[in-house]
Design a protein around this motif. Structure first.
Motif, mmCIF file in Angstrom:
data_model
loop_
_atom_site.group_PDB
_atom_site.id
_atom_site.type_symbol
_atom_site.label_atom_id
_atom_site.label_comp_id
_atom_site.label_asym_id
_atom_site.label_seq_id
_atom_site.Cartn_x
_atom_site.Cartn_y
_atom_site.Cartn_z
ATOM 1 N N SER A 165 29.387 37.948 37.768
ATOM 2 C CA SER A 165 29.869 36.565 37.604
ATOM 3 C C SER A 165 31.088 36.303 38.470
ATOM 4 N N CYS A 166 31.974 37.285 38.581
ATOM 5 C CA CYS A 166 33.162 37.134 39.437
ATOM 6 C C CYS A 166 32.771 37.030 40.906
ATOM 7 N N VAL A 167 31.772 37.831 41.319
ATOM 8 C CA VAL A 167 31.317 37.758 42.712
ATOM 9 C C VAL A 167 30.694 36.392 43.000
ATOM 10 N N ALA A 168 29.871 35.882 42.075
ATOM 11 C CA ALA A 168 29.271 34.551 42.261
ATOM 12 C C ALA A 168 30.334 33.465 42.263
ATOM 13 N N GLU A 197 18.731 46.159 38.197
ATOM 14 C CA GLU A 197 18.584 46.184 36.738
ATOM 15 C C GLU A 197 18.031 47.518 36.248
ATOM 16 N N LEU A 198 17.311 48.243 37.083
ATOM 17 C CA LEU A 198 16.860 49.573 36.701
ATOM 18 C C LEU A 198 18.050 50.473 36.390
ATOM 19 N N ILE A 226 20.777 38.088 37.750
ATOM 20 C CA ILE A 226 21.414 39.167 36.984
ATOM 21 C C ILE A 226 22.208 38.598 35.817
ATOM 22 N N ILE A 227 22.932 37.507 36.057
ATOM 23 C CA ILE A 227 23.720 36.872 34.988
ATOM 24 C C ILE A 227 22.799 36.332 33.895
ATOM 25 N N MET A 228 21.717 35.642 34.272
ATOM 26 C CA MET A 228 20.779 35.104 33.292
ATOM 27 C C MET A 228 20.098 36.223 32.506
#
Length: 379
Positions: A38-41, A191-192, A100-102
């Motif tokens: 989230s910080c990177v986005a 995600e793995l 990834i956030i969702m």
């Protein structure tokens, strides 16, 4: 007492250490990966606020390669279309972060709460999470893709799947759909690691992630986006039914009707996929006027490319059918084993009842003859 206090202190330290792992350790990254991403986005979003960085941030956030086409009518209107290019990689990367956030939001606020209520085993826990995430994604992608098909009239006019090839220009919704699809399946790779996937499950997941990326990227780059959209919507609907059926099965193992419906639609889906692919690539593009290879114009309508596309689709469908047959055979074996286990206790119970009846008629509980036996002896 000092030793006891020292042991308690060590126990508390160990407990707090497990809750708060060292910064940038594997456990720290896994526990806080959603906040880090989230910080990177947020960095890219903040870049839009400043003139120096806005040109760079726009490449990641907005859809690139806009082409304005004016339509002549009673009132001249401008219609925006898009084509693909190398800058799409930056946009795909940003929406991979969003995926990834969702994923973390669905996991924390929906799936984890359901897991606590149901108390699944470790095996069911991982499968429940996988089906929960994929069913949400498949439902969203199916509804979005269907709306694009209806708005562009691809279903009512199947000839448009190959007519006018190469389809280098796409409406905004279609291009954004492909970017989100590629971003989602790319997010499945990290995600793995984030979900601590078991080593024995990693090869299986890598295979289907690779197949999705190859087919979606191939349709996008080769300008077969219309055919790719139809096949994705068809495939996502069938896969959605499977994962919903698996979620229902985990909640109640007696409810298996969904797997039967899915099995029928799975075979129908494979036949429709092969039929549409052969009709579009094998017949439609083969008889098209725009033959030849031209990278600049986006034309890949040559025999080698058509054969490669059809071979990739047919091999994938054959692989899926092979996995499907193995799945059905495994279910049949499990069902037959369950039936045999149910029959064994029934037979032992009936045998014990017969022995008990014979004991009552012949010998009483103290080992002496029963009244009926004594009467027979006296007679």
């Amino acid at each position: 007492m000092r030793c006891f206090a020292h042991c308690v202190d060590m126990g508390i330290r160990k407990k707090t250490a497990s809750k708060n792992p060292p910064v940038l350790s594997h456990e720290f990254v896994i526990q806080n990966h959603a906040d880090i991403v989230s910080c990177v986005a947020m960095v890219f979003l903040l870049g839009l606020m400043f003139e120096i960085t806005s040109k760079f941030a726009v490449i990641f956030i907005t859809v690139q390669y806009n082409v304005t086409i004016s339509t002549n009518g009673s009132e001249e209107t401008a219609v925006n279309h898009f084509h693909h290019g190398i800058k799409d990689l930056a946009t795909i990367f940003f929406y991979m972060l969003v995926a990834i956030i969702m994923h973390a939001i669905i996991q924390e606020y929906v799936l984890d709460k359901l897991n606590r209520k149901k108390h699944f085993s470790k095996t069911k826990h991982s499968k429940f999470n996988e089906s929960g995430q994929l069913s949400a994604f498949y439902l969203f992608s199916f509804c979005w893709g269907t709306s694009i098909l209806l708005s562009e009239n691809f279903l009512s006019n199947p000839v448009s799947l190959w007519e006018g090839y190469p389809h280098t220009l796409m409406p905004f919704q279609m291009k954004f759909y492909y970017i989100c699809q590629l971003g989602y399946w790319l997010h499945a790779l990290p995600e793995l690691y984030f979900q601590k996937t078991k080593k024995e499950d990693i090869p299986r997941q890598l295979v289907y992630i690779f197949l999705y990326l190859v087919h979606i990227a191939g349709a996008y780059v080769l300008n077969l986006n219309r055919l790719g959209l139809v096949l994705l919507v068809l495939h996502y609907f069938v896969e959605f039914l499977f994962h919903v059926s698996r979620l229902v099965y985990f909640s109640n193992e007696n409810r298996q009707m969904g797997f039967t419906v899915w099995a029928v639609l799975f075979v129908v889906g494979r036949l429709l996929t092969l039929s549409l692919s052969v009709l579009t690539v094998g017949f439609g593009l083969a008889t098209s006027e725009s033959q030849g290879f031209n990278w600049a114009a986006g034309n890949f309508n040559i025999l080698f490319v058509r054969i490669t596309v059809l071979a990739a689709i047919c091999l994938t469908q054959a692989f899926m059918m092979w996995k499907f047959i193995n799945f059905q055979l495994r279910r049949w074996r499990e069902h037959s084993q369950a039936q045999t286990l149910k029959k064994k206790p029934v037979s032992t119970k009936s045998k014990s009842k017969k022995d008990k009846a014979n004991g009552v008629n012949g010998v009483n509980s103290h080992g002496a003859d029963s009244p009926k036996a004594r009467k027979e002896k006296s007679s």
